[in-house]
Structure formats: structure tokens, C-alpha cells
Design a protein around this motif. Structure first.
Motif, short mmCIF file in Angstrom:
data_model
loop_
_atom_site.label_atom_id
_atom_site.label_comp_id
_atom_site.label_asym_id
_atom_site.label_seq_id
_atom_site.Cartn_x
_atom_site.Cartn_y
_atom_site.Cartn_z
N ARG A 197 31.89 -8.11 75.93
CA ARG A 197 30.76 -7.88 75.04
C ARG A 197 30.72 -8.92 73.93
NH1 ARG A 197 29.59 -5.25 70.25
NH2 ARG A 197 27.60 -4.11 70.17
N GLU A 198 31.86 -9.16 73.30
CA GLU A 198 31.91 -10.14 72.22
C GLU A 198 31.59 -11.54 72.72
OE1 GLU A 198 32.09 -9.56 68.93
OE2 GLU A 198 31.87 -7.51 69.68
N ALA A 199 32.10 -11.88 73.90
CA ALA A 199 31.81 -13.19 74.48
C ALA A 199 30.33 -13.33 74.78
CB ALA A 199 32.63 -13.39 75.76
N ALA A 200 29.70 -12.26 75.26
CA ALA A 200 28.27 -12.29 75.56
C ALA A 200 27.45 -12.48 74.30
CB ALA A 200 27.86 -11.01 76.28
N LEU A 201 27.82 -11.78 73.23
CA LEU A 201 27.10 -11.92 71.97
C LEU A 201 27.25 -13.33 71.40
CD1 LEU A 201 27.98 -8.48 70.33
CD2 LEU A 201 25.73 -9.22 71.14
N GLU A 202 28.44 -13.87 71.48
CA GLU A 202 28.66 -15.24 71.01
C GLU A 202 27.85 -16.23 71.84
OE1 GLU A 202 32.82 -16.05 71.04
OE2 GLU A 202 33.29 -14.50 69.55
N SER A 203 27.82 -16.02 73.15
CA SER A 203 27.04 -16.91 74.02
C SER A 203 25.56 -16.80 73.71
CB SER A 203 27.29 -16.56 75.49
OG SER A 203 28.61 -16.84 75.87
N ALA A 204 25.08 -15.60 73.42
CA ALA A 204 23.67 -15.41 73.10
C ALA A 204 23.28 -16.16 71.84
CB ALA A 204 23.36 -13.92 72.94
N HIS A 205 24.10 -16.04 70.80
CA HIS A 205 23.81 -16.76 69.56
C HIS A 205 23.84 -18.27 69.79
CE1 HIS A 205 23.60 -13.36 66.87
NE2 HIS A 205 24.79 -12.92 67.23
N ALA A 206 24.86 -18.73 70.51
CA ALA A 206 25.02 -20.18 70.74
C ALA A 206 23.88 -20.73 71.58
CB ALA A 206 26.36 -20.45 71.41
N LYS A 207 23.50 -20.02 72.64
CA LYS A 207 22.44 -20.50 73.52
C LYS A 207 21.10 -20.52 72.80
CE LYS A 207 20.78 -22.07 77.31
NZ LYS A 207 21.13 -23.46 77.73
N ALA A 208 20.83 -19.50 72.00
CA ALA A 208 19.59 -19.46 71.26
C ALA A 208 19.48 -20.64 70.30
CB ALA A 208 19.47 -18.15 70.49
N LYS A 209 20.58 -20.92 69.60
CA LYS A 209 20.57 -22.04 68.66
C LYS A 209 20.42 -23.38 69.38
CE LYS A 209 23.24 -19.65 65.09
NZ LYS A 209 24.51 -19.60 64.32
N GLU A 210 21.09 -23.47 70.55
CA GLU A 210 20.99 -24.71 71.34
C GLU A 210 19.55 -24.97 71.79
OE1 GLU A 210 21.86 -25.95 75.89
OE2 GLU A 210 23.40 -24.74 74.91
N LEU A 211 18.90 -23.95 72.28
CA LEU A 211 17.51 -24.11 72.74
C LEU A 211 16.57 -24.35 71.56
CD1 LEU A 211 17.24 -21.39 75.52
CD2 LEU A 211 17.24 -23.87 75.82
N ALA A 212 16.81 -23.65 70.46
CA ALA A 212 15.98 -23.84 69.28
C ALA A 212 16.06 -25.28 68.78
CB ALA A 212 16.40 -22.87 68.19
N ALA A 213 17.26 -25.83 68.81
CA ALA A 213 17.44 -27.22 68.39
C ALA A 213 16.73 -28.17 69.31
CB ALA A 213 18.93 -27.54 68.31
N ARG A 214 16.73 -27.86 70.60
CA ARG A 214 16.03 -28.71 71.56
C ARG A 214 14.55 -28.81 71.25
NH1 ARG A 214 15.67 -27.26 77.97
NH2 ARG A 214 17.93 -27.01 77.65
#
Length: 217
Positions: A197-214
Motif C-alpha cells: 500500500r505504501e509503495a503504491a501511494l508513493e508511486s502514485a505521487h511520483a508518477k503524477a508529479k512526473e506527468l505533470a512536469a512533462r
């Protein structure tokens, strides 16, 4: 500003849903990066889209001038869903596993937006290359080497439909063992569930920021 299309399909609401918890984390991070952006949200469990009908299907292969009133109405509903997908710069999908596959409500949405000659089957499809993040939650583990490794029909199906069929850029976030806290037989797996669960939440935050930056570049 960028547009995010967010779909949830869990029958559970709020924190009772593992997939919604993670999609909410993704969406929150996305909106922090795009406070003036647009989020198109569909809760497919609360407001299901129509399952594909003969009228809706046949209308996609015939001249609109020949459509019956029933075909015109059914096809207009499909086009509305397709246009939402076409407007999206990124897509977020909550796809919990129910009986080894995706919820029927999500399948209904897919059947509506897959239109040969527009979103599929053409090189210049307006949705081709759109990044899609799928939160594929599941009650147990279907990872390689587990007893049920070959019974996951969520990731393999969505890869075939989203990547191979629609040409989307697909990535998965997989919170698993979500039944551990409520199933006494799985109690020893709770630490693994919590880690997932924690890994999924961390991945969600990271992926969202990565796409937002793109899209901010």
C-alpha cells in the motif's frame, strides 16, 4: 493547462476502496502541480455508462445519414465518452480485480470508447501516445512465482486493450493483498499488504508529479 481524465470503478467508496485511495493520491499530486488545470471525473460504479448495444455498435460502422433515431442516440452517447478521452492529456484508471478480471463497468466504458477508424485501427488516432496510469488493486497476490500467477486477467487484458488496441502509453501501480486486514486467514500477510500500500501511494505521487512536469515543460 493539462487535462486529466480520471475513472474509478471500485464498488466501494472512499478509504474502503484500495484503488480509490491510490487514485486519490495521484489526483491530489496532479492538481497540486496543475491547480488551474481540468479534471474530467467519472465514477463508473456510481454512474455506469451504458453497456454496448447493437444500435451503438452498428452505428459506428454506418453512415450517420442512415442511422435510426435509436442508433443516433446510442452513438451520441459513445461520442461523448470518446471526446472526453480525446481531450485528455493523461488518463488515470482505478481498476480493482473482481473475480480475476476488471469490473464490468470499466469494460462497458472501454467498449464505448474503442471505435475502429477513430480511436483504434488508424495510425493517426488522436488518443495514440496518451499516458495512462492504471491502479490495479487486488485482494491477493498474483505476482510471478505465486500460486495464482497465471490468473491475473486485469493487467494482461488492459495492456492488450489500452496499449495494443488504442496505442496508449500504459503504466501500472499494483497495491496487492488488500484483503489481508479483513481476512483472518491472511493476517500474517498484513505487513506485506501495508508495504504494498505504501509503495503504491508513493508511486502514485511520483508518477503524477512526473506527468505533470512533462506537460508543464
Amino acid at each position: 493547462m493539462a487535462t486529466l481524465l480520471h475513472l474509478d470503478s471500485s464498488v466501494f467508496s472512499g478509504s474502503a476502496s484500495a484503488s480509490r485511495t491510490v487514485t486519490d493520491a495521484f489526483r491530489t499530486s496532479w492538481q497540486e502541480q496543475h491547480p488551474g488545470g481540468t479534471v474530467i471525473y467519472r465514477d463508473l460504479a456510481a454512474e455506469p455508462v451504458p453497456h454496448i448495444t447493437a444500435d451503438a455498435h452498428l452505428a459506428g460502422f454506418t453512415d450517420p445519414a442512415t442511422h435510426t433515431p435509436e442508433q443516433s442516440a446510442a452513438f451520441a452517447a459513445r461520442i461523448g465518452l470518446i471526446e472526453e478521452l480525446e481531450r485528455a492529456d493523461a488518463v488515470l484508471i482505478g481498476a480493482p480485480m473482481y473475480n480475476f478480471a476488471i469490473p464490468s463497468t470499466l469494460k462497458a466504458w472501454l467498449d464505448n470508447v474503442i471505435l475502429m477508424g477513430r480511436t483504434a485501427g488508424v495510425e493517426a488516432s488522436p488518443v495514440k501516445g496518451t499516458p495512462v496510469t492504471v491502479v490495479a488493486s487486488r485482494g491477493g497476490s498474483y505476482a510471478p512465482g505465486t500460486p495464482r500467477a497465471g490468473m491475473d486477467h486485469v493487467q494482461n487484458f488492459l495492456e492488450a486493450v489500452l496499449r495494443d488496441g488504442l496505442g496508449l502509453e500504459v503504466e501500472f501501480i499494483v497495491p496487492e493483498l488488500t484483503m489481508a486486514p479483513s481476512n483472518p486467514a491472511m493476517s500474517e500477510l498484513i505487513p506485506l499488504y501495508e508495504a504494498s500500500r505504501e509503495a503504491a501511494l508513493e508511486s502514485a505521487h511520483a508518477k503524477a508529479k512526473e506527468l505533470a512536469a512533462r506537460f508543464a515543460a
